[in-house]
Scaffold this active site. Structure first.
Site, PDB file in Angstrom:
ATOM      1  N   THR A   1       0.836  -1.212   0.000  1.00  0.00           N
ATOM      2  CA  THR A   1       0.000   0.000   0.000  1.00  0.00           C
ATOM      3  C   THR A   1       0.863   1.251   0.000  1.00  0.00           C
ATOM      4  O   THR A   1       0.548   2.231  -0.682  1.00  0.00           O
ATOM      5  CB  THR A   1      -0.958  -0.003   1.204  1.00  0.00           C
ATOM      6  OG1 THR A   1      -1.795  -1.161   1.111  1.00  0.00           O
ATOM      7  CG2 THR A   1      -1.820   1.252   1.235  1.00  0.00           C
ATOM      8  N   CYS A   2       1.950   1.216   0.730  1.00  0.00           N
ATOM      9  CA  CYS A   2       2.833   2.381   0.810  1.00  0.00           C
ATOM     10  C   CYS A   2       3.426   2.722  -0.558  1.00  0.00           C
ATOM     11  O   CYS A   2       3.522   3.894  -0.925  1.00  0.00           O
ATOM     12  CB  CYS A   2       3.951   2.116   1.820  1.00  0.00           C
ATOM     13  SG  CYS A   2       3.359   1.620   3.448  1.00  0.00           S
ATOM     14  N   SER A   3       3.809   1.696  -1.319  1.00  0.00           N
ATOM     15  CA  SER A   3       4.440   1.908  -2.623  1.00  0.00           C
ATOM     16  C   SER A   3       3.446   2.127  -3.756  1.00  0.00           C
ATOM     17  O   SER A   3       3.748   2.835  -4.716  1.00  0.00           O
ATOM     18  CB  SER A   3       5.325   0.712  -2.976  1.00  0.00           C
ATOM     19  OG  SER A   3       6.439   0.669  -2.122  1.00  0.00           O
TER      20      SER A   3
END
Length: 160
Positions: A48-50
Site C-alpha cells: 500500500t505504501c508503494s
C-alpha cells in the site's frame, strides 16, 4: 499518549540520504517557522505504501505546495539508505523529502508506534498524516489498522 492537535511536535532526529551519505535532520529545524505536511508509512517498499501512499503525495505535491505548504515529508521506521532508494524509485526527488526514523524514536514520542512483529517487521510507525505549523500539529489523521483513507494526499489536500 498520542499527540493531539494543538500540541508541539517532540524533538527527534531523522536521517536523510544525500550524495555524501546519510545526514541528520533535527525535528526542530524541520518544523520551525514552516508549514510541513508529514505522512508516516509502516514501511518502505510495502504494497500500500508503494502503490498508493507515497505516489499520492508525489502526484499531488504541486497542489499541496500551492496551498502554502513549505515541505512534504515521508517518514518510516526504516534506515536512510532504504528511504533514499524508495524515494528515488518513486520519483519523489524534489517533491517529497524522505526522512528515516530508523529507531522509531519519532513515532514513539508521538505515541503512534505499532507492533508489527507478528508480520516480521518489528515495531513500526502507524499510517498517519499531519500538518505541522511552526512546530505545532494543526491537523492529525491516524488510520485504523490496515486502512488507507484519512492519511492520503487527497484527504490532507482537502484539509488545507
Amino acid at each position: 499518549m498520542t499527540i493531539a492537535v494543538g500540541e508541539r511536535v517532540p524533538e527527534a532526529s531523522f536521517m536523510t540520504m544525500t550524495s555524501e551519505g546519510p545526514k541528520p535532520v533535527a525535528s526542530g529545524d524541520l518544523f520551525a517557522g514552516r508549514k510541513v505536511a508529514l505522512f508516516s508509512v509502516p514501511g518502505a517498499f510495502t504494497p500500500t505504501c508503494s502503490a498508493k501512499h507515497l505516489p499520492g503525495y508525489v502526484d499531488k505535491a504541486d497542489e499541496i505546495r500551492a496551498r502554502g505548504v513549505d515541505e512534504i515529508v515521508c517518514t518510516a521506521v526504516n534506515d536512510a539508505f532504504v528511504m533514499g532508494a524508495w524515494g528515488a524509485s518513486a520519483g519523489a526527488d524534489g517533491k517529497v523529502s524522505m526522512l528515516a526514523d530508523g529507531n522509531g524514536d519519532f513515532v514513539r514520542a508521538l505515541g503512534l508506534e505499532m507492533d508489527a512483529r507478528g508480520a516480521g517487521m518489528g515495531v513500526r510507525g502507524q499510517r498517519f498524516s499531519m500538518l505541522v505549523e511552526d512546530g505545532v500539529v494543526t491537523r492529525l489523521n491516524v488510520e485504523e489498522p490496515r486502512e488507507y483513507k484519512v492519511s492520503s494526499a487527497e484527504h490532507l489536500l482537502g484539509q488545507l
